[in-house]
Design an enzyme around this catalytic site. Structure first.
Site, short mmCIF file in Angstrom:
data_model
loop_
_atom_site.label_atom_id
_atom_site.label_comp_id
_atom_site.label_asym_id
_atom_site.label_seq_id
_atom_site.Cartn_x
_atom_site.Cartn_y
_atom_site.Cartn_z
N GLU A 221 -4.45 7.30 -3.95
CA GLU A 221 -4.81 6.81 -5.29
C GLU A 221 -6.24 7.25 -5.62
O GLU A 221 -7.06 7.33 -4.71
CB GLU A 221 -4.75 5.27 -5.31
CG GLU A 221 -3.35 4.76 -5.10
CD GLU A 221 -3.30 3.23 -4.96
OE1 GLU A 221 -4.36 2.58 -5.14
OE2 GLU A 221 -2.23 2.70 -4.67
N ARG B 281 0.87 -1.17 0.00
CA ARG B 281 0.00 0.00 0.00
C ARG B 281 0.91 1.23 0.00
O ARG B 281 1.99 1.21 0.62
CB ARG B 281 -0.88 0.04 1.26
CG ARG B 281 -2.03 -0.96 1.30
CD ARG B 281 -3.13 -0.63 0.29
NE ARG B 281 -4.24 -1.56 0.37
CZ ARG B 281 -4.35 -2.70 -0.29
NH1 ARG B 281 -3.38 -3.08 -1.11
NH2 ARG B 281 -5.42 -3.47 -0.16
N HIS C 97 -1.89 0.20 -9.43
CA HIS C 97 -2.41 -0.76 -8.45
C HIS C 97 -3.06 -1.97 -9.15
O HIS C 97 -4.26 -2.22 -8.99
CB HIS C 97 -3.41 -0.07 -7.50
CG HIS C 97 -3.58 -0.80 -6.20
ND1 HIS C 97 -3.92 -0.16 -5.02
CD2 HIS C 97 -3.48 -2.12 -5.89
CE1 HIS C 97 -4.03 -1.06 -4.05
NE2 HIS C 97 -3.76 -2.26 -4.56
#
Ligand code: GLV
Length: 322
Positions: free
Chosen positions: A267, A238, A286
């Protein structure tokens, strides 16, 4: 009356179909756009179960609106977007999607490591921008991967799967984790190291820890300073595990060589993000577990977890803190 399940993104009908007879399925009908918070707060009031993504914050406020809620099935292995303690207080089960995504995410991690080391993204952009005029001995020369040392921080299922891939490249594997992994030490020959030692000795530092209060900004200025100047940093965990300003400085001052990043703070990010503008960063949006097969398996596992709970059974993959 069938239990009401709210699904926070449009998912394929072929995945959903086998479950329709058990549930009254309601869904946010956009595939590429998260459900607005106000819509979710409203929908949750009628929901007995929730299938959500990492784009939703399942916090105390949301859980309080979901008075009938019995299960939150998060379509991710990470669950830092869910207030698990608040859910537990309210008797709401929380599940995630481990195992089904392990190999897919390990593949991507290794691909990103290779891309950052061998400058693959940069080289592709070079040719597409019509910059290639001559072959030269050191044109886009990167760093070797084979026979180097990889330091894996977070040696869970994905970390161990990355270690296996590294072995195939004749790499020396080190790891750091909260607990020793005797199986990985025996079967893969992975060597346990204190965090600082791992940083100092690795050619590739790979972050695969879950984001928690203990791992927030784990990779800070001090951590990057301890790495070799030739080190490549890879993050498929993360964005919150990294101090991004410190990473930017480390990359621009030559404290480390390059980075491969699949995750970012805040994000989605855009082209103006300082890290994305660097040539020595390979950046991905991601997509760690994003193969078609695995994404369908993750959704099916969420629906199986929901089904188990409404059948009065234990869910298949409750989050590990419960
Ligand atoms: C994706 O980031 C996941 O946690 O599954």
């Amino acid at each position: 009356m069938k239990p009401v399940i709210y699904v926070t993104r449009k998912i394929p009908e072929k995945v959903l179909k086998p479950y329709r007879s058990h549930f009254d399925v309601r869904m946010w009908e956009a595939a590429d756009e998260p459900v607005p918070r106000d819509v979710l707060l409203k929908e949750i009031q009628d929901a007995d179960g929730l299938l959500c993504l990492l784009t939703e914050q399942i916090d105390r406020e949301l859980l309080e609106h979901g008075e009938k809620l019995k299960i939150v099935a998060n379509m991710a292995v990470g669950f830092d977007n869910v207030d698990v303690a608040a859910a537990k207080e309210r008797g709401v089960m929380v599940t995630n999607t481990p195992d089904v995504l392990t190999d897919t995410t390990a593949d991507l991690t290794f691909a990103l490591l290779m891309a950052a080391a061998r400058r693959i993204v940069e080289a592709s952009e070079y040719i597409k921008s019509n910059a290639w005029e001559n072959w030269s001995p050191y044109l886009l020369a990167g760093a070797d991967v084979h026979h180097k040392t990889i330091g894996i921080v977070g040696m869970g299922r994905i970390g161990q799967a990355v270690a296996k891939r590294a072995k195939g490249f004749d790499m020396h594997v080190m790891y750091h984790a909260r607990s020793r992994k005797p199986d990985a030490e025996r079967e893969i020959g992975a060597v346990y190291k204190a965090f600082d030692e791992l940083l100092a000795e690795s050619d590739f530092v790979v972050c695969l820890v879950p984001l928690t209060n203990q791992t927030a900004d784990l990779f800070n200025r001090e951590a990057f300073r301890k790495m070799k100047n030739s080190a490549v940093f890879v993050n498929v965990s993360r964005g919150g595990t990294v101090d991004e300003d410190a990473l930017y400085d480390a990359l621009t001052k030559g404290e480390i060589r390059a980075a491969g990043l699949d995750v970012f703070k805040g994000e989605p990010i855009g082209a103006e993000h300082p890290l994305v503008q660097l040539d020595n960063v390979a950046a991905l949006p991601h997509i760690g577990s994003a193969s078609e097969e695995t994404r369908s398996k993750m959704l099916t596992l969420c629906l199986d977890n929901v089904t188990a709970v409404f059948n009065g059974e234990k869910p298949l993959t409750p989050v590990s803190t419960q």
